[in-house]
Design a protein around this motif. Structure first.
Motif, mmCIF file in Angstrom:
data_model
loop_
_atom_site.group_PDB
_atom_site.id
_atom_site.type_symbol
_atom_site.label_atom_id
_atom_site.label_comp_id
_atom_site.label_asym_id
_atom_site.label_seq_id
_atom_site.Cartn_x
_atom_site.Cartn_y
_atom_site.Cartn_z
ATOM 1 N N LEU A 421 0.833 -1.202 0.000
ATOM 2 C CA LEU A 421 0.000 0.000 0.000
ATOM 3 C C LEU A 421 0.868 1.253 0.000
ATOM 4 O O LEU A 421 0.573 2.228 -0.696
ATOM 5 C CB LEU A 421 -0.928 -0.010 1.217
ATOM 6 C CG LEU A 421 -1.971 1.110 1.305
ATOM 7 C CD1 LEU A 421 -2.940 1.023 0.135
ATOM 8 C CD2 LEU A 421 -2.729 1.028 2.623
ATOM 9 N N ASP A 422 1.953 1.222 0.763
ATOM 10 C CA ASP A 422 2.877 2.357 0.781
ATOM 11 C C ASP A 422 3.541 2.531 -0.578
ATOM 12 O O ASP A 422 3.710 3.655 -1.063
ATOM 13 C CB ASP A 422 3.939 2.153 1.864
ATOM 14 C CG ASP A 422 4.923 3.310 1.922
ATOM 15 O OD1 ASP A 422 4.496 4.454 2.147
ATOM 16 O OD2 ASP A 422 6.131 3.071 1.701
ATOM 17 N N ALA A 423 3.919 1.417 -1.220
ATOM 18 C CA ALA A 423 4.558 1.490 -2.541
ATOM 19 C C ALA A 423 3.601 2.053 -3.584
ATOM 20 O O ALA A 423 4.029 2.701 -4.546
ATOM 21 C CB ALA A 423 5.044 0.103 -2.969
ATOM 22 N N CYS A 424 2.299 1.818 -3.392
ATOM 23 C CA CYS A 424 1.282 2.341 -4.317
ATOM 24 C C CYS A 424 0.788 3.715 -3.887
ATOM 25 O O CYS A 424 -0.226 4.194 -4.389
ATOM 26 C CB CYS A 424 0.095 1.373 -4.415
ATOM 27 S SG CYS A 424 0.514 -0.224 -5.163
ATOM 28 N N GLU A 425 1.508 4.344 -2.953
ATOM 29 C CA GLU A 425 1.196 5.693 -2.477
ATOM 30 C C GLU A 425 -0.241 5.817 -1.979
ATOM 31 O O GLU A 425 -0.930 6.810 -2.236
ATOM 32 C CB GLU A 425 1.479 6.738 -3.565
ATOM 33 C CG GLU A 425 2.956 6.855 -3.908
ATOM 34 C CD GLU A 425 3.258 8.062 -4.768
ATOM 35 O OE1 GLU A 425 2.388 8.484 -5.536
ATOM 36 O OE2 GLU A 425 4.394 8.571 -4.662
ATOM 37 N N GLY A 426 -0.714 4.766 -1.271
ATOM 38 C CA GLY A 426 -2.030 4.822 -0.678
ATOM 39 C C GLY A 426 -3.176 4.501 -1.620
ATOM 40 O O GLY A 426 -4.335 4.543 -1.213
ATOM 41 N N ASN A 427 -2.881 4.184 -2.888
ATOM 42 C CA ASN A 427 -3.934 3.855 -3.854
ATOM 43 C C ASN A 427 -4.429 2.439 -3.574
ATOM 44 O O ASN A 427 -3.773 1.455 -3.914
ATOM 45 C CB ASN A 427 -3.384 3.963 -5.285
ATOM 46 C CG ASN A 427 -4.469 3.801 -6.331
ATOM 47 O OD1 ASN A 427 -5.371 2.984 -6.195
ATOM 48 N ND2 ASN A 427 -4.365 4.572 -7.396
ATOM 49 N N LYS A 428 -5.580 2.329 -2.918
ATOM 50 C CA LYS A 428 -6.072 1.029 -2.478
ATOM 51 C C LYS A 428 -6.427 0.111 -3.652
ATOM 52 O O LYS A 428 -6.216 -1.095 -3.578
ATOM 53 C CB LYS A 428 -7.283 1.219 -1.564
ATOM 54 C CG LYS A 428 -6.946 1.895 -0.238
ATOM 55 C CD LYS A 428 -8.179 2.032 0.643
ATOM 56 C CE LYS A 428 -7.849 2.736 1.960
ATOM 57 N NZ LYS A 428 -9.059 2.885 2.805
ATOM 58 N N SER A 429 -6.977 0.692 -4.718
ATOM 59 C CA SER A 429 -7.339 -0.133 -5.882
ATOM 60 C C SER A 429 -6.092 -0.756 -6.503
ATOM 61 O O SER A 429 -6.072 -1.949 -6.825
ATOM 62 C CB SER A 429 -8.087 0.718 -6.907
ATOM 63 O OG SER A 429 -9.309 1.190 -6.389
#
Length: 460
Positions: A421-429
């Motif tokens: 989730l951190d690697a995706c900068e908080g983008n849950k989808s």
């Protein structure tokens, strides 16, 4: 002759209104060399019929016309939903006439007889003001968002060299390009590189299709009229218009709703758009680039993405490699981010030893370049390298994701999900897709952990 941006001219439309057939023919022949659409009319009534069927960026109107005068053409001059710039012409050098024209909203005022060069210079000034207004809008838009592609393409690996060669070859063409790759691999960077090497005069306009509410995405792309929906207190051009003569980058195209995909396909095939709330078609001249971290061919098979739109976009696909497959580029990227971020943060850069770089090269980097950049920023803020955060790929495979074998499975799952989730900068989808779970499952787990923290806080 006219020297303003050629792509902007080709995407612009002009309507000449004059009761003298010779003047209409003269201006039509001169303007057709530069503009995508040039229409003529001998009266306000005929001109208004043309304007109902098609939007015109520029109106060149004689003041003295049979029936209503050009200054009395209120439908065009006071249209709040579709603005057109107006150049008035007149053979009568009267101050009152000039004042009336300016009050009516004239962008320029030309006396007859005139030389063609005078008219072309007036047209150039009007178009440059229009372009400047669009660029100011885009600048304000860019200032309010983080531009992840603020990084040059770096790397000496063979895969990056091949990618650069393909970009250089296809950039000057108008063909659409589909850019696929995991989150954080630099898809917007590739899109900007394609635009910068294209030679197109217009702007590079980016939109994240997954970040805009589905019911607002159409208005964001195509524009809207005043009152088209709740909150539309004024008309606004869409991003297709602001990208005229340039490039429109549709990031996360896989997140676009199916209904909107059909409208996008029509716009691409017709090379025109219809603003929300309007019945008029507006011609477009835009190069389309699209990006996704999904595999669209699989999305088509699962009926999550329109097959016809996929084939329309998939003229050429560029697949970006994950950072773990080009680990030889990590030292160059690490040094670049260290220099750039130390300047931005006003803190000294952290030096990397040869062994430090080897540890970074051995890490899996599930968040790819974005994760590496965040790690370097953390190093600068802390003043040292938290290398204990980085686990070698071999250890990760042996210990189920790079976590100590003594940890319970629930803790390993939690740490791994939070790291992705951190690697995706908080983008849950995006995180849910990378983890291979449903978005609802991810929300439920995060909610449970939050409740657990709240319970612990309450008992202390």
């Amino acid at each position: 002759m006219i020297t303003t941006d050629s792509d902007l001219c080709r995407s612009a439309s002009v309507l000449v209104v004059d009761d003298e057939s010779g003047m209409r023919s003269f201006l039509q022949k001169a303007l057709q060399k530069h503009f995508g659409l040039v229409e003529v009319a001998g009266s306000v009534e005929i001109a208004e019929e043309l304007r109902k069927r098609c939007h015109f960026d520029l109106l060149i109107v004689d003041v003295k016309l049979p029936g209503r005068s050009g200054i009395e053409w209120h439908e065009a001059l006071q249209d709040p939903n579709r603005h057109s710039d107006v150049i008035f012409m007149t053979a009568y050098a009267e101050l009152d006439t000039a004042i009336q024209a300016l009050r009516a909203g004239a962008a320029d005022f030309i006396l007859k007889p005139f030389r063609l060069e005078q008219m072309m210079n007036a047209v150039k000034r009007v178009l440059q003001r229009r372009l400047l207004a669009r660029e100011n809008f885009l600048l304000r838009r860019e200032v309010t968002r983080y531009i992840a592609a603020d990084t040059p393409m770096l790397g000496d690996s063979s895969v990056i060299k091949r990618l650069e060669a393909v970009i250089q070859r296809v950039a000057p063409t108008p063909s659409p390009v589909l850019i696929e790759g995991e989150s954080g691999t630099g898809k917007e960077l590739v899109a900007r590189s394609l635009h910068n090497q294209s030679g197109r005069d217009g702007a590079f306009v980016a939109i994240n299709c997954g970040a805009i509410a589905p019911d607002l995405l159409e208005a964001e792309l195509f524009g809207h009229t005043k009152g088209a929906f709740t909150g539309a207190d004024r008309a606004r051009e869409g991003l297709f218009s602001y990208a005229a003569g340039g490039t429109l980058f549709l990031d996360e195209i896989g997140e676009m709703p199916l209904a909107m995909q059909a409208k996008l396909l029509r716009a691409l095939e017709q090379k025109s758009i219809r603003p929300v709330g309007s019945e008029r078609e507006v011609p477009t001249n835009v190069r389309i680039l699209a990006a996704t971290n999904r595999t669209l061919s699989e999305e088509v098979q699962q009926q999550q993405f329109r097959e016809d739109l996929y084939f329309r976009l998939n003229v050429l696909t560029l697949t970006l490699p994950p950072l773990r497959e080009r680990s030889e580029d990590i030292p160059q990227l690490a040094h670049f981010f260290s220099r750039r971020l130390s300047e931005d943060l006003g803190l000294p850069a952290v030096p990397f030893s040869h062994e430090d770089l080897r540890v970074m090269q051995a890490h899996h980097w599930p968040g790819n370049i974005r994760e590496l950049k965040n790690f370097i920023e953390r190093c600068i803020l802390l003043g040292h390298l938290p290398l204990d955060e980085l686990q070698p790929r071999d250890t990760a495979n042996a210990q189920g994701g790079g976590y100590p074998s003594c940890w319970p499975l629930e803790e390993v799952e939690k740490r791994h999900i939070l790291r992705v989730l951190d690697a995706c900068e908080g983008n849950k989808s995006a995180a849910a897709r990378q983890l291979g779970i449903a978005r609802k499952t991810l929300d439920r787990k995060l909610s449970g952990w939050q409740e657990g923290r709240d319970d612990m806080t309450g008992t202390e």
